[in-house]
Motif scaffolding. Structure first.
Motif, PDB file in Angstrom:
ATOM      1  N   LYS A 136      -1.323   0.677   8.584  1.00 61.01           N
ATOM      2  CA  LYS A 136      -0.595  -0.196   7.671  1.00 61.01           C
ATOM      3  C   LYS A 136       0.479   0.547   6.882  1.00 61.01           C
ATOM      4  O   LYS A 136       1.583   0.031   6.665  1.00 61.01           O
ATOM      5  CB  LYS A 136      -1.571  -0.871   6.712  1.00 61.01           C
ATOM      6  CG  LYS A 136      -2.519  -1.846   7.398  1.00 61.01           C
ATOM      7  CD  LYS A 136      -3.467  -2.475   6.391  1.00 61.01           C
ATOM      8  CE  LYS A 136      -4.421  -3.448   7.094  1.00 61.01           C
ATOM      9  NZ  LYS A 136      -5.366  -4.079   6.135  1.00 61.01           N
ATOM     10  N   ASN A 137       0.171   1.754   6.426  1.00 62.35           N
ATOM     11  CA  ASN A 137       1.147   2.519   5.656  1.00 62.35           C
ATOM     12  C   ASN A 137       2.380   2.852   6.490  1.00 62.35           C
ATOM     13  O   ASN A 137       3.530   2.741   6.032  1.00 62.35           O
ATOM     14  CB  ASN A 137       0.516   3.808   5.133  1.00 62.35           C
ATOM     15  CG  ASN A 137      -0.504   3.543   4.039  1.00 62.35           C
ATOM     16  OD1 ASN A 137      -0.537   2.459   3.460  1.00 62.35           O
ATOM     17  ND2 ASN A 137      -1.352   4.516   3.763  1.00 62.35           N
ATOM     18  N   SER A 138       2.149   3.273   7.723  1.00 63.67           N
ATOM     19  CA  SER A 138       3.264   3.592   8.625  1.00 63.67           C
ATOM     20  C   SER A 138       4.123   2.367   8.876  1.00 63.67           C
ATOM     21  O   SER A 138       5.365   2.430   8.846  1.00 63.67           O
ATOM     22  CB  SER A 138       2.726   4.123   9.958  1.00 63.67           C
ATOM     23  OG  SER A 138       1.948   5.282   9.768  1.00 63.67           O
ATOM     24  N   LYS A 379      -1.166   5.459  -2.559  1.00 59.41           N
ATOM     25  CA  LYS A 379      -0.375   4.279  -2.929  1.00 59.41           C
ATOM     26  C   LYS A 379       0.769   4.665  -3.868  1.00 59.41           C
ATOM     27  O   LYS A 379       1.872   4.115  -3.777  1.00 59.41           O
ATOM     28  CB  LYS A 379      -1.272   3.233  -3.583  1.00 59.41           C
ATOM     29  CG  LYS A 379      -2.231   2.553  -2.622  1.00 59.41           C
ATOM     30  CD  LYS A 379      -3.023   1.452  -3.319  1.00 59.41           C
ATOM     31  CE  LYS A 379      -3.952   0.754  -2.327  1.00 59.41           C
ATOM     32  NZ  LYS A 379      -4.748  -0.326  -2.976  1.00 59.41           N
ATOM     33  N   ILE A 382       3.522   6.176  -1.783  1.00 57.13           N
ATOM     34  CA  ILE A 382       4.223   5.136  -1.028  1.00 57.13           C
ATOM     35  C   ILE A 382       5.173   4.369  -1.945  1.00 57.13           C
ATOM     36  O   ILE A 382       6.332   4.114  -1.585  1.00 57.13           O
ATOM     37  CB  ILE A 382       3.211   4.180  -0.362  1.00 57.13           C
ATOM     38  CG1 ILE A 382       2.445   4.908   0.742  1.00 57.13           C
ATOM     39  CG2 ILE A 382       3.930   2.956   0.226  1.00 57.13           C
ATOM     40  CD1 ILE A 382       1.308   4.115   1.321  1.00 57.13           C
TER      41      ILE A 382
END
Length: 555
Positions: A136-138, A379, A382
């Motif tokens: 999800k982060n990517s 988080k 990000i």
């Protein structure tokens, strides 16, 4: 029983958490899309740094109300009857047309449309990378990096390149489709079919370039490919369905091109940007220099460093993604001898820097599939990265908007802008011999023809003239409407023959006295059939995509 109940509750809780997370994700993307589009809404006016492209697409949008019944709208392009929508894909103009009608302003509609396009771009970008790496982060960082990329921003804010901006929305999905067919689940061939079809219906050049790249990439991937026969079948099936979906555009395009000698966009000497200049322009993050931007350059450098250390552990797809990004970047530079293609069909690309759209998506996808999945970003980290990306974008746009050397036209939200847009004269896709006769085309019919009195009434599909021939014999008159081979001219209700004048307009013969003339254009039966085939094939492909388990094809 209690065990089943507990399992059921946990499943429900998991499902609710998934829905909740997806809502948060979509909300975040909506906020970021608003932030990206904020400069468009900074004041009521719309800044046109490139009058030609912006007005060209806006007047196309105004002419969408009769596109299904006629290839020409007489209420745009200065009422000359330009058949632009036959030669430039129009399907994705519909949302803009709807927003224009709802808002009552073509300027407001345009701003809302590209806010929506940015949101859709973020969703497609996220879905494409997540489908490959399941991270999800990517996927989220890729969606932000790509949507806020400098080349996309240049396309939208500076060049007003309507087709290219929308085409960039689908490029990640094309890569996903290729990944599924060649490296992963070939039963998901529909992503390749639908994404390349979407490219075609937004920007013909982007689709042509991407198809060439896909074919080369497939050839490079054949060696050692598992389930080769099934993957070839999937690729062929995807290609066949793409052709059927494309018929709605290709058939009219081929017919009209064959029938008429047209004025087309000019060709330029192909020349890549000096690689050093490309890096400098990118690091400066200057909008308007057609570079890839600082975030993409940083992503490229990090990817190169990571790749050199971890090449042996990477999958074949990731290695192909990395090398494709490097090759396309080199192709967009002066290191490649583009001069050998001048005078060839490849020169239709016009500008080598168009490839920066492809190098942008490939570099960022390589970064997001190779590097990001192997980083443990918090988080807070990000959010910090996203914040920097947004600030870089605002800074570049602020520089653009406050540059005294940048000339622009302000389009207001008033009805005056609609009148100006509708009256915009553009020679592309008109008869070739009309290109240099703008002044003659703008003259009223009474001035072009002596001894006649006329009253012109124009509707979207029909150019009507109530005319009186003051001479006692019939005469030939010239009407300032472009002549295309499929023209229908009715004189007092009866169809008559028309001809092309020396400046590309229409010539007809009228009797003495009063007459009523009506000029219109219709689609041929074969064109209507091609539309139906395209729509039907698209619906079938989407139906298969939604419920693939109910089908046995390719299983």
């Amino acid at each position: 029983m209690v065990t089943y109940l507990i399992v059921g509750l946990k499943f429900r809780e998991k499902k609710m958490n998934k829905i909740k997370n997806n809502c948060y994700l979509l909300f975040s993307m909506a906020i970021l899309s608003i932030l990206y589009s904020l400069p468009l809404f900074y004041n009521q006016d719309l800044r046109a740094f490139n009058n030609q492209d912006l007005l060209f697409h806006l007047t196309r949008s105004l002419g969408m109300n009769n596109v299904l019944s006629s290839p020409v709208n007489f209420l745009n392009y200065a009422n000359h009857g330009t058949m632009a929508n036959t030669f430039y894909p129009w399907v994705f103009l519909f949302p803009l047309f709807v927003l224009y009608k709802v808002s009552g302003s073509i300027v407001i509609g345009y701003k809302l449309f590209f806010l929506l396009v940015t949101f859709v771009t973020m969703i497609i970008a996220y879905f494409s990378v997540y489908s490959i790496v399941k991270n999800k982060n990517s996927a989220f960082l890729f969606s932000v990096l790509y949507s806020f990329s400098l080349y996309r921003t240049t396309d939208l804010y500076y060049r007003s390149s309507f087709g290219e901006v929308i085409a960039m929305s689908f490029l990640p999905l094309v890569i996903l489709g290729f990944y599924q067919v060649v490296f992963n689940d070939y039963k998901k061939w529909y992503w390749l079919t639908l994404s390349v079809s979407a490219l075609l219906y937004t920007h013909l050049l982007s689709a042509a370039v991407m198809v060439i790249m896909l074919l080369i990439a497939f050839i490079c991937s054949i060696y050692g490919m598992n389930e080769l026969r099934h993957r070839l079948q999937a690729l062929v099936l995807s290609g066949i369905l793409f052709v059927f979906i494309a018929l709605g555009f290709i058939v009219p395009f081929v017919i009209r091109t064959h029938q008429n000698v047209l004025s087309v966009p000019p060709l330029f000497k192909l020349q890549g940007t000096n690689l050093g200049d490309l890096f400098i322009f990118s690091l400066n993050n200057t909008i308007g220099m057609n570079s890839i931007g600082i975030t993409t350059i940083v992503a490229l450098v990090i990817t190169i460093i990571y790749y050199t250390k971890n090449r042996a552990t990477l999958s074949k797809f990731k290695r192909l993604m990395f090398y494709s990004a490097i090759v396309v970047l080199i192709l967009s530079s002066s290191l490649f001898p583009w001069s050998i293609f001048n005078g060839t069909p490849i020169a239709q690309i016009q500008f080598v820097w168009r490839l920066n759209a492809f190098s942008t998506v490939m570099i960022l996808m390589a970064f997001s599939t190779i590097v990001l999945p192997n980083t443990n970003l918090s988080k807070r980290m990000i959010l910090s990265i996203v914040g920097f990306i947004v600030l870089f974008n605002f800074s570049s746009l602020n520089t653009l908007y406050n540059d005294p050397q940048k000339v622009f036209t302000s389009l207001s939200t008033s009805k005056r802008t609609k009148v100006m847009v509708a009256g915009y004269y553009h020679s592309d896709y008109s008869p070739e011999i009309a290109r240099d006769h703008k002044e003659q085309l703008s003259q009223p019919l009474d001035m072009v023809n002596k001894h006649v009195e006329s009253k012109v009434r124009i509707s979207p599909s029909t150019y009507q003239i109530s005319i009186k021939n003051l001479e006692k014999h019939s005469k030939r008159i010239t009407i300032p409407v472009y002549y295309y081979k499929n023209q229908i001219v009715k004189l007092n209700g009866s169809t008559i023959k028309s001809n092309e004048s020396s400046i590309g307009t229409t010539i007809i013969k009228i009797p003495s006295g009063k007459s009523n003339v009506a000029i219109s254009y219709k689609y041929y039966t074969i064109e209507k059939i091609s539309f139906v085939i395209s729509i039907f094939t698209t619906i079938l492909s989407i139906a298969y995509m939604i419920k693939p388990k109910n089908h046995k094809l390719m299983h």
